[in-house]
Design a protein around this motif. Structure first.
Motif, PDB file in Angstrom:
ATOM      1  N   UNK A  15     -30.720  43.644 -27.451  1.00 27.72           N
ATOM      2  CA  UNK A  15     -31.852  42.722 -27.299  1.00 27.72           C
ATOM      3  C   UNK A  15     -33.119  43.358 -27.864  1.00 27.72           C
ATOM      4  N   UNK A  16     -33.750  42.643 -28.801  1.00 30.79           N
ATOM      5  CA  UNK A  16     -34.958  43.137 -29.458  1.00 30.79           C
ATOM      6  C   UNK A  16     -36.017  42.049 -29.501  1.00 30.79           C
ATOM      7  N   UNK A  17     -37.283  42.456 -29.340  1.00 35.88           N
ATOM      8  CA  UNK A  17     -38.381  41.526 -29.547  1.00 35.88           C
ATOM      9  C   UNK A  17     -38.853  41.717 -30.976  1.00 35.88           C
ATOM     10  N   UNK A  18     -38.661  40.672 -31.783  1.00 43.19           N
ATOM     11  CA  UNK A  18     -38.941  40.726 -33.212  1.00 43.19           C
ATOM     12  C   UNK A  18     -39.948  39.656 -33.592  1.00 43.19           C
ATOM     13  N   UNK A 118     -35.771  47.455 -37.533  1.00 40.21           N
ATOM     14  CA  UNK A 118     -36.925  48.220 -37.997  1.00 40.21           C
ATOM     15  C   UNK A 118     -38.253  47.563 -37.646  1.00 40.21           C
ATOM     16  N   UNK A 119     -38.264  46.228 -37.452  1.00 39.77           N
ATOM     17  CA  UNK A 119     -39.500  45.525 -37.139  1.00 39.77           C
ATOM     18  C   UNK A 119     -39.650  45.146 -35.678  1.00 39.77           C
ATOM     19  N   UNK A 120     -38.804  45.705 -34.813  1.00 43.76           N
ATOM     20  CA  UNK A 120     -38.739  45.277 -33.409  1.00 43.76           C
ATOM     21  C   UNK A 120     -39.118  46.372 -32.436  1.00 43.76           C
ATOM     22  N   UNK A 121     -39.267  45.941 -31.201  1.00 41.71           N
ATOM     23  CA  UNK A 121     -39.298  46.851 -30.055  1.00 41.71           C
ATOM     24  C   UNK A 121     -38.179  46.404 -29.130  1.00 41.71           C
ATOM     25  N   UNK A 122     -37.584  47.319 -28.360  1.00 39.98           N
ATOM     26  CA  UNK A 122     -36.526  46.910 -27.420  1.00 39.98           C
ATOM     27  C   UNK A 122     -37.063  45.859 -26.447  1.00 39.98           C
ATOM     28  N   UNK A 123     -36.280  44.818 -26.215  1.00 45.10           N
ATOM     29  CA  UNK A 123     -36.676  43.774 -25.271  1.00 45.10           C
ATOM     30  C   UNK A 123     -36.457  44.278 -23.848  1.00 45.10           C
ATOM     31  N   UNK A 133     -46.899  41.826 -26.602  1.00 42.80           N
ATOM     32  CA  UNK A 133     -45.878  42.702 -27.174  1.00 42.80           C
ATOM     33  C   UNK A 133     -46.340  43.234 -28.521  1.00 42.80           C
ATOM     34  N   UNK A 134     -46.214  44.532 -28.695  1.00 45.50           N
ATOM     35  CA  UNK A 134     -46.672  45.181 -29.925  1.00 45.50           C
ATOM     36  C   UNK A 134     -45.842  44.724 -31.121  1.00 45.50           C
ATOM     37  N   UNK A 135     -46.536  44.500 -32.241  1.00 43.02           N
ATOM     38  CA  UNK A 135     -45.908  44.140 -33.515  1.00 43.02           C
ATOM     39  C   UNK A 135     -46.332  45.149 -34.570  1.00 43.02           C
ATOM     40  N   UNK A 136     -45.518  45.297 -35.615  1.00 47.81           N
ATOM     41  CA  UNK A 136     -45.936  46.191 -36.700  1.00 47.81           C
ATOM     42  C   UNK A 136     -47.198  45.651 -37.382  1.00 47.81           C
TER      43      UNK A 136
END
Length: 161
Positions: A15-18, A118-123, A133-136
């Motif tokens: 699970x990733x927040x993208x 590469x563009x995500x943070x763990x959900x 939620x942080x984004x690149x």
């Protein structure tokens, strides 16, 4: 190449927040020797990536919700149970026209899941990410796209398109 079956149960996967979505990598490319990857996305209303190309065929299978898809000169709607394939190199985007949409995305060959990682943070939960939620950064995101062969060629679809 693995000779063992790989599976992912309901609600399981990475699970990733993208970029404002929940991406669940159901079958990573490593499980198919790079032949394909399967990602389940939960998208919010009006989610739309930039018009882009990449070096994978991208297949969509809509589980819940509605999408408007633009692929080359074609524009069409996908509803639950509908599927579409966009060949590699064809400029495409989509827009979510329902409150949310749950869509299976098949990357052939694998590769889109690496871009997502590469563009995500763990959900922290299997839900859409909280607003904070942080984004690149834009520069980092462009570098991620470039590293994975995605070329952005136009804007996303707006709600008015």
């Amino acid at each position: 190449m693995s000779e063992a079956a790989t599976w992912s149960g309901s609600g399981e996967g990475e699970h990733l927040w993208f970029l404002g979505t929940l991406a669940t990598i159901k079958v990573p490319g490593e499980a198919s020797d790079g032949r394909f990857a399967l990602i389940e996305f939960l998208f919010p209303r009006h989610a739309s990536p930039p018009l882009h190309t990449h070096p994978q065929d991208e297949s969509y299978i809509v589980q819940e919700g509605r999408l408007t898809v633009q692929a080359g000169e074609q524009r069409f709607e996908l509803v639950p149970g509908a599927a579409a394939v966009v060949p590699m190199g064809v400029a495409h985007t989509f827009r979510v026209d329902s409150d949310t949409a749950r869509v299976l995305v098949l990357s052939t060959p694998a590769g889109l899941e690496r871009l997502v990682r590469d563009g995500s943070v763990p959900a922290l939960t299997p839900t859409l990410p909280p607003g904070e939620t942080q984004r690149p950064s834009a520069e980092r995101l462009e570098a991620i796209f470039r590293a994975h062969g995605q070329v952005n060629v136009g804007p996303p679809l707006s709600p008015e398109d």
